[in-house]
Design a protein around this motif. Structure first.
Motif, PDB file in Angstrom:
ATOM      1  N   CYS A   1     -13.219  -7.575   0.544  1.00  0.00           N
ATOM      2  CA  CYS A   1     -12.497  -6.327   0.322  1.00  0.00           C
ATOM      3  C   CYS A   1     -12.387  -5.555   1.610  1.00  0.00           C
ATOM      4  O   CYS A   1     -11.376  -4.972   1.926  1.00  0.00           O
ATOM      5  CB  CYS A   1     -13.241  -5.464  -0.682  1.00  0.00           C
TER       6      CYS A   1
ATOM      7  N   GLU B   1     -16.324   5.989   2.328  1.00  0.00           N
ATOM      8  CA  GLU B   1     -16.144   4.568   2.633  1.00  0.00           C
ATOM      9  C   GLU B   1     -17.441   4.032   3.228  1.00  0.00           C
ATOM     10  O   GLU B   1     -18.059   4.666   4.076  1.00  0.00           O
ATOM     11  CB  GLU B   1     -14.963   4.419   3.601  1.00  0.00           C
ATOM     12  N   GLY B   2     -17.832   2.842   2.745  1.00  0.00           N
ATOM     13  CA  GLY B   2     -19.089   2.259   3.195  1.00  0.00           C
ATOM     14  C   GLY B   2     -19.020   1.613   4.566  1.00  0.00           C
ATOM     15  O   GLY B   2     -20.040   1.401   5.211  1.00  0.00           O
ATOM     16  N   ASP B   3     -17.853   1.275   5.016  1.00  0.00           N
ATOM     17  CA  ASP B   3     -17.710   0.572   6.288  1.00  0.00           C
ATOM     18  C   ASP B   3     -17.280   1.563   7.375  1.00  0.00           C
ATOM     19  O   ASP B   3     -16.147   2.060   7.372  1.00  0.00           O
ATOM     20  CB  ASP B   3     -16.658  -0.539   6.114  1.00  0.00           C
TER      21      ASP B   3
ATOM     22  N   LYS C   1       0.833  -1.212   0.000  1.00  0.00           N
ATOM     23  CA  LYS C   1       0.000   0.000   0.000  1.00  0.00           C
ATOM     24  C   LYS C   1       0.865   1.258   0.000  1.00  0.00           C
ATOM     25  O   LYS C   1       0.523   2.260  -0.627  1.00  0.00           O
ATOM     26  CB  LYS C   1      -0.951  -0.044   1.207  1.00  0.00           C
TER      27      LYS C   1
ATOM     28  N   CYS D   1     -10.261  -3.605  -9.076  1.00  0.00           N
ATOM     29  CA  CYS D   1      -9.917  -4.943  -8.582  1.00  0.00           C
ATOM     30  C   CYS D   1     -11.190  -5.777  -8.495  1.00  0.00           C
ATOM     31  O   CYS D   1     -12.286  -5.263  -8.722  1.00  0.00           O
ATOM     32  CB  CYS D   1      -9.176  -4.896  -7.251  1.00  0.00           C
TER      33      CYS D   1
ATOM     34  N   SER E   1     -12.461   4.368   0.301  1.00  0.00           N
ATOM     35  CA  SER E   1     -11.161   4.832   0.807  1.00  0.00           C
ATOM     36  C   SER E   1     -10.574   3.928   1.873  1.00  0.00           C
ATOM     37  O   SER E   1      -9.437   4.144   2.307  1.00  0.00           O
ATOM     38  CB  SER E   1     -11.296   6.258   1.345  1.00  0.00           C
ATOM     39  N   GLY E   2     -11.317   2.925   2.333  1.00  0.00           N
ATOM     40  CA  GLY E   2     -10.770   1.982   3.313  1.00  0.00           C
ATOM     41  C   GLY E   2     -10.274   2.698   4.558  1.00  0.00           C
ATOM     42  O   GLY E   2     -10.971   3.511   5.151  1.00  0.00           O
TER      43      GLY E   2
ATOM     44  N   ALA F   1      -9.229  -4.480   3.540  1.00  0.00           N
ATOM     45  CA  ALA F   1      -8.938  -3.105   3.911  1.00  0.00           C
ATOM     46  C   ALA F   1      -8.688  -2.982   5.409  1.00  0.00           C
ATOM     47  O   ALA F   1      -7.957  -2.124   5.856  1.00  0.00           O
ATOM     48  CB  ALA F   1     -10.087  -2.198   3.485  1.00  0.00           C
TER      49      ALA F   1
ATOM     50  N   GLY G   1     -20.495   6.355   3.878  1.00  0.00           N
ATOM     51  CA  GLY G   1     -21.651   6.275   2.980  1.00  0.00           C
ATOM     52  C   GLY G   1     -21.422   5.232   1.917  1.00  0.00           C
ATOM     53  O   GLY G   1     -20.288   4.846   1.641  1.00  0.00           O
ATOM     54  N   TRP G   2     -22.503   4.777   1.382  1.00  0.00           N
ATOM     55  CA  TRP G   2     -22.456   3.709   0.404  1.00  0.00           C
ATOM     56  C   TRP G   2     -22.697   4.284  -0.984  1.00  0.00           C
ATOM     57  O   TRP G   2     -23.677   4.969  -1.202  1.00  0.00           O
ATOM     58  CB  TRP G   2     -23.507   2.657   0.761  1.00  0.00           C
ATOM     59  N   VAL G   3     -21.790   4.005  -1.902  1.00  0.00           N
ATOM     60  CA  VAL G   3     -21.921   4.527  -3.258  1.00  0.00           C
ATOM     61  C   VAL G   3     -22.753   3.549  -4.066  1.00  0.00           C
ATOM     62  O   VAL G   3     -22.390   2.380  -4.177  1.00  0.00           O
ATOM     63  CB  VAL G   3     -20.527   4.680  -3.905  1.00  0.00           C
TER      64      VAL G   3
ATOM     65  N   LEU H   1      -8.763   3.686  -5.391  1.00  0.00           N
ATOM     66  CA  LEU H   1      -7.638   2.738  -5.401  1.00  0.00           C
ATOM     67  C   LEU H   1      -8.177   1.361  -5.053  1.00  0.00           C
ATOM     68  O   LEU H   1      -8.663   1.136  -3.947  1.00  0.00           O
ATOM     69  CB  LEU H   1      -6.570   3.189  -4.384  1.00  0.00           C
ATOM     70  N   HIS H   2      -8.138   0.473  -6.026  1.00  0.00           N
ATOM     71  CA  HIS H   2      -8.673  -0.876  -5.873  1.00  0.00           C
ATOM     72  C   HIS H   2     -10.126  -0.844  -5.424  1.00  0.00           C
ATOM     73  O   HIS H   2     -10.517  -1.526  -4.469  1.00  0.00           O
ATOM     74  CB  HIS H   2      -7.775  -1.719  -4.955  1.00  0.00           C
TER      75      HIS H   2
ATOM     76  N   CYS I   1     -13.461  -2.097  -5.740  1.00  0.00           N
ATOM     77  CA  CYS I   1     -13.775  -3.447  -6.194  1.00  0.00           C
ATOM     78  C   CYS I   1     -15.065  -3.513  -7.022  1.00  0.00           C
ATOM     79  O   CYS I   1     -16.007  -2.751  -6.783  1.00  0.00           O
ATOM     80  CB  CYS I   1     -13.867  -4.379  -4.993  1.00  0.00           C
TER      81      CYS I   1
ATOM     82  N   LEU J   1     -17.848  -0.891  -7.997  1.00  0.00           N
ATOM     83  CA  LEU J   1     -17.511   0.422  -7.418  1.00  0.00           C
ATOM     84  C   LEU J   1     -16.666   1.240  -8.406  1.00  0.00           C
ATOM     85  O   LEU J   1     -16.855   2.445  -8.542  1.00  0.00           O
ATOM     86  CB  LEU J   1     -16.768   0.246  -6.086  1.00  0.00           C
TER      87      LEU J   1
HETATM   88  C1  SAM Z   1     -10.245  -3.201  -1.789  1.00  0.00           C
HETATM   89  S1  SAM Z   1     -10.736  -2.030  -0.622  1.00  0.00           S
HETATM   90  C2  SAM Z   1      -9.651  -0.681  -1.019  1.00  0.00           C
HETATM   91  C3  SAM Z   1      -9.522   0.300   0.095  1.00  0.00           C
HETATM   92  C4  SAM Z   1      -8.553   1.463  -0.171  1.00  0.00           C
HETATM   93  N1  SAM Z   1      -8.923   2.231  -1.327  1.00  0.00           N
HETATM   94  C5  SAM Z   1      -7.162   0.946  -0.290  1.00  0.00           C
HETATM   95  O1  SAM Z   1      -6.625   0.896  -1.394  1.00  0.00           O
HETATM   96  O2  SAM Z   1      -6.603   0.563   0.745  1.00  0.00           O
HETATM   97  C6  SAM Z   1     -12.278  -1.461  -1.268  1.00  0.00           C
HETATM   98  C7  SAM Z   1     -13.022  -0.594  -0.279  1.00  0.00           C
HETATM   99  O3  SAM Z   1     -14.184  -0.095  -0.902  1.00  0.00           O
HETATM  100  C8  SAM Z   1     -15.258  -0.133   0.017  1.00  0.00           C
HETATM  101  N2  SAM Z   1     -16.472  -0.228  -0.777  1.00  0.00           N
HETATM  102  C9  SAM Z   1     -16.805  -1.227  -1.625  1.00  0.00           C
HETATM  103  N3  SAM Z   1     -17.951  -0.948  -2.255  1.00  0.00           N
HETATM  104  C10 SAM Z   1     -18.354   0.271  -1.783  1.00  0.00           C
HETATM  105  C11 SAM Z   1     -19.446   1.118  -2.072  1.00  0.00           C
HETATM  106  N4  SAM Z   1     -20.360   0.767  -2.985  1.00  0.00           N
HETATM  107  N5  SAM Z   1     -19.545   2.297  -1.401  1.00  0.00           N
HETATM  108  C12 SAM Z   1     -18.597   2.659  -0.496  1.00  0.00           C
HETATM  109  N6  SAM Z   1     -17.534   1.910  -0.197  1.00  0.00           N
HETATM  110  C13 SAM Z   1     -17.409   0.734  -0.834  1.00  0.00           C
HETATM  111  C14 SAM Z   1     -15.006  -1.342   0.869  1.00  0.00           C
HETATM  112  O4  SAM Z   1     -15.631  -1.206   2.115  1.00  0.00           O
HETATM  113  C15 SAM Z   1     -13.485  -1.332   0.959  1.00  0.00           C
HETATM  114  O5  SAM Z   1     -13.046  -0.617   2.072  1.00  0.00           O
END
Ligand code: SAM
Length: 601
Positions: A309, A189-191, A140, A392, A168-169, A313, A233-235, A364-365, A367, A370
């Motif tokens: 994911c 970030e959703g989590d 990272k 990813c 953004s993790g 993260a 928030g969730w995208v 960045l990654h 998934c 997204l």
């Molecule tokens: C593979 S991780 C990458 C995290 C960070 N960008 C990094 O490179 O360390 C993908 C992240 O996207 C978030 N995520 C996935 N789908 C999402 C969505 N629809 N809305 C918000 N967050 C989302 C996940 O919770 C996860 O933290």
């Protein structure tokens, strides 16, 4: 992405490449559609042309790497027997049609197989300020620094005043962009738990920075005190741009998230301001592929069913004591630094109806869908003028054939005229016969070819894992034909176990009698075919980059169909960070500027 001439591919060339790849996949796609664990049950070896079997059988691993997977000069490749022309053509075509993953001018790895910046210290990038290395794994660190520079340059040439980091993790990229590069950043970030961690790490950085400044009065550190603003928030990939953000998914524990706090404080993160909650696509499906999938045979790493994911993260959380709980040395007060300023006021959906200014979207990654959401919002939202996307988990993309890949809930009903699913997006690829990509093909596209080559070259014992698993699959099906492709991959360090022990653990995991007697002769006959299992998997890995290329080509063509300029840049060291292609786009014509974004250090 450049062609043979070294020039970026024109739209026409990109379209032709997509045609060529779909053609190859329609001929050989069954190889990437196959599950290696079904090597024996589905007689995968027997499905290869006989002439291929004859030359590949029992080929030692280092030779497989050299003659099949590595892209050496043809005259330097040494064949010990005459290969059939069809296999030679297959190999040459696969190498030619895949996008190059070698970063321009920076492909070199140091002696320890890591990027140059880890020559002296395997875990600490010599090019990243130590303040940004804390809690950040080497991979990272490498990604954040490289992508950070590209985002900074792109934001300058497109005159952006706000960067929005999607998915953004733990906020490592957002933190570097804001504190390190002085950009105004909103991280979504959703989590909520990850948002919590991100805001804590921000606070910790500010206090560390203050200490550093106090120590170096004559030579102050050049770091901004303006941190990212975190939004939980969730995208929604399907939403119109005004409804970009949703409340966090109910399945996610937001009890510890800043959203659970009565009044959001600057360091605690922001809330969404979406008009009406829409149907939510949940976040977690196992990240099966890539370096994490058990099919790569990488022991000790989380495999299908045990990894997501979000888990990835959060991975760095383990073993990282919460610095804010400690009252000992290095204690950080549990509150914002007096000088700390987040990037922008709270409770603003950066792309919502109140959006303003010129925005750059980055992910960045990000998934599955997204990344697609990022592209869609780039094309739709008038405020977004530029984007960078590193994708990813292609297997999590929604497709017509698989609208709800494992782990995802039914998508929202598409409300408008844009593409319904995550793949394909472009009208061009949608119109190509044979463009469909199976779940398995998209999962294989997440694997790390370079990593596998290293294992082949070193004849790593980990290579035996696939054969073990394929043999186990025959035992499972013999005992209960209904039990197919079940997840047993969490057998730790499987390659170090005798097969009997592995089988016992595996049978137990799928609810079968671990003490059932094994047909030793039959098992031995299968285990003796280990090298053929490895060869078959190598053939699949040869095609995997074509699948990734097609998915990314589709995105590039889509952006151009919408009237926007884009470039695909191999940015990270591919052995270190396999999903290393960055899709960069801008709304204003920037001439050749996009292709020069990834300049040398
Ligand atoms: C593979 S991780 C990458 C995290 C960070 N960008 C990094 O490179 O360390 C993908 C992240 O996207 C978030 N995520 C996935 N789908 C999402 C969505 N629809 N809305 C918000 N967050 C989302 C996940 O919770 C996860 O933290």
């Amino acid at each position: 992405m450049t062609g043979l001439s070294g020039q970026p591919l024109s739209l026409e060339e990109q379209k032709q490449l997509a045609v060529n790849i779909t053609h190859v996949l329609s001929l050989y796609g069954s190889i990437v559609d196959s599950y290696i664990i079904e090597f024996f049950t589905d007689n995968l070896w027997g499905k290869l042309p006989y002439s291929w079997q004859a030359v590949l059988t029992d080929l030692p691993s280092p030779q497989l790497a050299a003659v099949l997977l590595e892209k050496g000069k043809p005259e330097e490749v040494c064949y010990s027997v005459v290969w059939p022309l069809s296999l030679l053509a297959f190999k040459a075509t696969a190498h030619t049609l895949a996008f190059s993953r070698t970063p321009r001018g920076r492909g070199g790895a140091s002696a320890n197989g890591r990027p140059e910046e880890f020559r002296e210290n395997r875990c600490q990038s010599s090019k990243l300020n130590p303040l940004f290395r804390k809690h950040v794994k080497p991979k990272k660190q490498h990604e954040v620094r490289q992508l950070g520079k590209v985002v900074k340059k792109l934001s300058e040439i497109t005159r952006c005043d706000q960067v929005v980091d999607i998915g953004s993790g733990q906020g490592h990229l957002a933190r570097f962009l804001a504190f390190g590069l002085g950009l105004s950043v909103t991280a979504i970030e959703g989590d909520g738990r990850l948002v919590d961690m991100a805001t804590k790490f921000d606070r910790e950085l500010v206090w560390a920075l203050e200490k550093e400044q106090a120590r170096r009065t004559k030579d102050p550190v050049e770091i901004s005190l303006r941190g990212p603003s975190h939004v939980t928030g969730w995208v929604d990939p399907q939403a119109p741009w005004q409804e970009f953000l949703l409340p966090p998914h109910p399945g996610i524990d937001t009890a510890h998230s800043p959203m659970a706090e009565s009044s959001p404080s600057p360091e605690a993160g922001a809330t969404y301001d979406s008009p009406e909650p829409r149907k939510i696509i949940p976040p977690t499906a196992p990240c099966e592929g890539g370096r994490d999938g058990a099919e790569t045979g990488k022991a000790g790493e989380k495999g299908p069913g045990g990894w997501s994911c979000m888990a990835a993260a959060r991975e760095e959380q383990g073993g990282t004591p919460d610095p804010f709980r400690s009252r000992g040395r290095g204690y950080v007060p549990n509150g914002p630094h007096p000088l700390y300023r987040p990037s922008r006021p709270m409770a603003v959906n950066p792309l919502g109806p109140l959006a303003e200014g010129r925005l750059l979207l980055t992910g960045l990654h990000a998934c599955g869908d997204l990344s697609v959401a990022l592209l869609r919002h780039f094309t739709r939202c008038p405020h977004v003028v530029a984007m960078t996307s590193v994708a990813c988990c292609y297997m999590k993309l929604t497709t017509q054939e698989e609208p709800t890949p494992p782990g995802l809930a039914a998508p929202s009903p598409p409300s408008t005229d844009w593409p319904k699913y995550g793949y394909p997006l472009s009208a061009w690829v949608s119109g190509l016969p044979g463009h469909a990509l199976s779940y398995k093909a998209r999962e294989v596209a997440c694997h790390a070819v370079e990593d596998y080559v290293l294992r082949l070259r070193s004849e790593s014992p980990v290579l035996r894992t696939h054969c073990y698993r394929a043999t186990l699959e025959t035992l499972i099906r013999a005992a209960d034909p209904v039990k197919r492709r079940l997840g047993v991959q969490t057998v730790n360090k499987a390659h170090q176990l005798a097969f009997e022990e592995y089988a016992r653990l595996g049978l137990q995991r799928v609810g079968l009698d671990p003490a059932a007697p094994l047909d030793r002769a039959c098992v031995d006959a299968m285990l003796a075919q280990q090298q053929n299992v490895v060869a078959f998997f190598s053939l699949a890995l040869l095609l995997a980059p074509l699948v990734e290329t097609l998915i990314l080509l589709d995105r590039m063509i889509y952006l151009q169909e919408q009237g926007f300029q884009c470039q695909l840049i191999p940015l990270f060291n591919p052995s270190f960070s396999p999903r290393n292609l960055v899709l960069v786009a801008a709304k204003a014509g920037l001439g050749s500027a996009l292709s020069t974004l990834a300049g040398d250090d």
